[in-house]
Design a protein around this motif. Structure first.
Motif, PDB file in Angstrom:
ATOM      1  N   LEU A  80     -69.362  19.297  12.344  1.00  0.00           N
ATOM      2  CA  LEU A  80     -68.105  18.821  11.772  1.00  0.00           C
ATOM      3  C   LEU A  80     -67.828  17.390  12.192  1.00  0.00           C
ATOM      4  O   LEU A  80     -67.311  16.585  11.398  1.00  0.00           O
ATOM      5  CB  LEU A  80     -66.955  19.731  12.219  1.00  0.00           C
ATOM      6  N   MET A  83     -69.715  14.991  10.039  1.00  0.00           N
ATOM      7  CA  MET A  83     -69.094  14.832   8.730  1.00  0.00           C
ATOM      8  C   MET A  83     -67.842  13.947   8.807  1.00  0.00           C
ATOM      9  O   MET A  83     -67.691  13.004   8.027  1.00  0.00           O
ATOM     10  CB  MET A  83     -68.745  16.210   8.171  1.00  0.00           C
ATOM     11  N   LEU A  84     -66.977  14.256   9.765  1.00  0.00           N
ATOM     12  CA  LEU A  84     -65.699  13.552   9.830  1.00  0.00           C
ATOM     13  C   LEU A  84     -65.844  12.117  10.339  1.00  0.00           C
ATOM     14  O   LEU A  84     -65.203  11.206   9.810  1.00  0.00           O
ATOM     15  CB  LEU A  84     -64.724  14.326  10.724  1.00  0.00           C
ATOM     16  N   VAL A  87     -66.848  10.076   7.553  1.00  0.00           N
ATOM     17  CA  VAL A  87     -65.709   9.672   6.715  1.00  0.00           C
ATOM     18  C   VAL A  87     -64.980   8.497   7.358  1.00  0.00           C
ATOM     19  O   VAL A  87     -64.588   7.546   6.673  1.00  0.00           O
ATOM     20  CB  VAL A  87     -64.732  10.844   6.507  1.00  0.00           C
ATOM     21  N   ARG A  91     -64.401   4.934   5.504  1.00  0.00           N
ATOM     22  CA  ARG A  91     -63.069   4.374   5.278  1.00  0.00           C
ATOM     23  C   ARG A  91     -62.891   3.072   6.031  1.00  0.00           C
ATOM     24  O   ARG A  91     -62.218   2.147   5.550  1.00  0.00           O
ATOM     25  CB  ARG A  91     -62.008   5.383   5.686  1.00  0.00           C
ATOM     26  N   SER A 144     -56.041   6.310   9.220  1.00  0.00           N
ATOM     27  CA  SER A 144     -55.593   7.601   8.684  1.00  0.00           C
ATOM     28  C   SER A 144     -55.145   8.485   9.833  1.00  0.00           C
ATOM     29  O   SER A 144     -55.949   8.945  10.636  1.00  0.00           O
ATOM     30  CB  SER A 144     -56.719   8.275   7.905  1.00  0.00           C
ATOM     31  N   LEU A 147     -56.699  12.070   9.833  1.00  0.00           N
ATOM     32  CA  LEU A 147     -58.098  12.016  10.263  1.00  0.00           C
ATOM     33  C   LEU A 147     -58.181  11.884  11.780  1.00  0.00           C
ATOM     34  O   LEU A 147     -58.980  12.551  12.446  1.00  0.00           O
ATOM     35  CB  LEU A 147     -58.785  10.835   9.581  1.00  0.00           C
TER      36      LEU A 147
ATOM     37  N   LYS B  72     -49.101   8.509   2.086  1.00  0.00           N
ATOM     38  CA  LYS B  72     -50.512   8.287   2.394  1.00  0.00           C
ATOM     39  C   LYS B  72     -51.065   9.424   3.242  1.00  0.00           C
ATOM     40  O   LYS B  72     -52.193   9.897   3.010  1.00  0.00           O
ATOM     41  CB  LYS B  72     -50.645   6.956   3.134  1.00  0.00           C
ATOM     42  N   ASP B  73     -50.288   9.880   4.216  1.00  0.00           N
ATOM     43  CA  ASP B  73     -50.720  11.004   5.044  1.00  0.00           C
ATOM     44  C   ASP B  73     -51.001  12.229   4.183  1.00  0.00           C
ATOM     45  O   ASP B  73     -52.002  12.925   4.378  1.00  0.00           O
ATOM     46  CB  ASP B  73     -49.647  11.353   6.078  1.00  0.00           C
ATOM     47  N   ASP B  76     -54.207  11.938   2.402  1.00  0.00           N
ATOM     48  CA  ASP B  76     -55.325  12.139   3.323  1.00  0.00           C
ATOM     49  C   ASP B  76     -55.498  13.607   3.670  1.00  0.00           C
ATOM     50  O   ASP B  76     -56.628  14.108   3.766  1.00  0.00           O
ATOM     51  CB  ASP B  76     -55.100  11.329   4.607  1.00  0.00           C
ATOM     52  N   LEU B  80     -58.908  15.664   3.065  1.00  0.00           N
ATOM     53  CA  LEU B  80     -59.664  16.311   4.134  1.00  0.00           C
ATOM     54  C   LEU B  80     -59.737  17.814   3.923  1.00  0.00           C
ATOM     55  O   LEU B  80     -60.773  18.443   4.200  1.00  0.00           O
ATOM     56  CB  LEU B  80     -59.016  15.996   5.492  1.00  0.00           C
ATOM     57  N   MET B  83     -62.458  18.674   1.497  1.00  0.00           N
ATOM     58  CA  MET B  83     -63.780  18.600   2.114  1.00  0.00           C
ATOM     59  C   MET B  83     -64.040  19.815   3.009  1.00  0.00           C
ATOM     60  O   MET B  83     -65.079  20.469   2.895  1.00  0.00           O
ATOM     61  CB  MET B  83     -63.892  17.306   2.917  1.00  0.00           C
ATOM     62  N   LEU B  84     -63.070  20.115   3.874  1.00  0.00           N
ATOM     63  CA  LEU B  84     -63.291  21.174   4.852  1.00  0.00           C
ATOM     64  C   LEU B  84     -63.262  22.568   4.229  1.00  0.00           C
ATOM     65  O   LEU B  84     -64.078  23.426   4.582  1.00  0.00           O
ATOM     66  CB  LEU B  84     -62.248  21.078   5.966  1.00  0.00           C
ATOM     67  N   LEU B 147     -64.184  25.362  12.919  1.00  0.00           N
ATOM     68  CA  LEU B 147     -63.728  25.093  11.551  1.00  0.00           C
ATOM     69  C   LEU B 147     -62.323  25.661  11.340  1.00  0.00           C
ATOM     70  O   LEU B 147     -61.457  25.011  10.752  1.00  0.00           O
ATOM     71  CB  LEU B 147     -64.720  25.725  10.571  1.00  0.00           C
ATOM     72  N   MET B 150     -59.727  23.465  13.131  1.00  0.00           N
ATOM     73  CA  MET B 150     -59.457  22.214  12.437  1.00  0.00           C
ATOM     74  C   MET B 150     -58.577  22.433  11.218  1.00  0.00           C
ATOM     75  O   MET B 150     -57.623  21.708  10.995  1.00  0.00           O
ATOM     76  CB  MET B 150     -60.761  21.596  11.980  1.00  0.00           C
ATOM     77  N   LEU B 154     -54.571  21.314   9.745  1.00  0.00           N
ATOM     78  CA  LEU B 154     -54.500  20.518   8.517  1.00  0.00           C
ATOM     79  C   LEU B 154     -53.655  21.196   7.447  1.00  0.00           C
ATOM     80  O   LEU B 154     -53.070  20.531   6.589  1.00  0.00           O
ATOM     81  CB  LEU B 154     -55.931  20.314   7.985  1.00  0.00           C
TER      82      LEU B 154
END
Lengths: 222, 222
Positions: A80, A83-84, A87, A91, A144, A147, B72-73, B76, B80, B83-84, B147, B150, B154
């Motif tokens: 992970l 991958m992150l 990113v 960016r 971000s 992120l 913007k957050d 994002d 994300l 993707m995840l 995973l 995370m 999110l």
DNA sequence: ATGGTCGCCATTGTATACAATGTGGCGGAA
DNA sequence: TTCCGCCACATTGTATACAATGGCGACCAT
């Protein structure tokens, strides 16, 4: 270290990182009180904060235990992260400014200087500090907050620290060459390039870590 | 709700989700004591736990504030998540067993039944609950603790809840069609297919959310 | 009038005392 | 001997009292 909570947080964290508190250890609040020289209230606060950062896990009415990861967890974490952080690099390539670029070059230069000297007197902690600056700068350049939050929950200091212990000088040189190439890719604004080299960077670290990993929780000497 | 800490946690969390405590609100411990009927100690504990789950942020010596995300957050976060959750779907396709598969089909069926009835009496909370079951089952099938950790940081409940408010019945049908296709992809073990449709699923939700988003923090009625 | 500084008060941080809970060991009965 | 239940202790959970911090407004000096 103004507040008692911070004091307790730092002391406990340090003991975990130094391996004094091994994975799975039951951290008893009263013991920590004696260790830290503060009362139970800030100790409990510190334990909650350590739980936020995944250093420990708390089970209701049972107590707080030093977190431990299975081999599979460690693989997933690196997967992970690759991958992150990829990113992040992509960016950053799109958004980086001169200030962050200068900071990256300086961190790279500092590490390069360490490696140019005789390898014998290389301080792993110093390398770790500069390496962290490099990656944090990339993260800031990526701009971000979500992120950054995610990665902070993924970059487990115990694992990163032990990865570095498994490095030899050649590995460190390879690592900093990745940094150099990242700077180059960011300089020309090539996000895909930056992402690719960053993924390689993390995957290389993954392999170096596994090479020195011992299932019992111990690690081979560098 | 056995312990006082849990009680405080649930009450404060519910007030945040219901919008009683708006984004940016300064949560004063003494007020929460009166609201929850417990002492300050468990209230503080609850606030720390809420910080773990990113409902609030705590600034030392200043207090605790309800978390707020910029536009913007939010972009994002959805990016994300796409993707995840894509990774989750891919891994689930490789590892899912009959139990989880049955759970997925049941959640799908339940939602389908809701949509078959007259749309007027559709309960958004019921949909959200089944939707959550579906995604949690996928997560379990993917079988990766990191995973899961995370994604939990999110998937911001306030955002998810408000996304559903922006849905009309057609959107819900589209959403459950994605679920159907995910089950199909998982059934034949096609990870790439599952990943792709899951990414589409999240991105569609992203667009529906943005369509009803109002910068002031308010949201258009469904 | 405006700028800075001092002091009060609201709020958070800390300590200690007490309550509740979960665990491990001991004893008795089958 | 083995299993079950109960009691005691170790540990965490909760409440309250006190200390420290920082923000804000008033007041003074320029």
């Amino acid at each position: 270290m103004a507040t008692a909570t911070e004091k307790a947080y730092d002391i406990i964290r340090r003991n975990i990182l130094d391996g004094v508190f091994e994975a799975g250890t039951h951290l008893k609040e009263e013991d920590l009180v004696r260790l830290c020289g503060v009362s139970r209230t800030p100790v409990r606060d510190a334990l909650r904060r350590l739980a936020i950062d995944h250093y420990v896990v708390t089970r209701p009415n049972q107590g707080t235990f030093v977190n431990q990861w299975s081999l599979k967890d460690i693989h997933d974490i690196f997967e992970l992260r690759a991958m992150l952080e990829g990113v992040v690099a992509r960016r950053a390539a799109a958004a980086i400014g001169p200030g962050h670029m200068a900071a990256l070059k300086q961190a790279f230069g500092t590490i390069q200087a360490m490696l140019a000297d005789d390898a014998a007197d290389l301080d792993v902690n110093l390398f770790l500090a500069e390496n962290k600056i490099f990656h944090m700068t990339m993260l800031q350049a990526a701009d971000s907050a979500p992120l950054a939050t995610m990665l902070s929950s993924l970059v487990q200091p115990p694992i990163v620290a032990r990865t570095a212990l498994g490095y030899n000088v050649e590995d460190l040189r390879q690592s900093n060459e990745h940094h150099r190439e990242l700077i180059e890719a960011l300089g020309v604004g090539d996000g895909a390039w930056a992402e690719a080299i960053m993924q390689a960077h993390i995957r290389a670290a993954h392999r170096k870590f596994m090479a020195s990993y011992r299932p019992g929780g111990g690690f081979a000497a560098p």
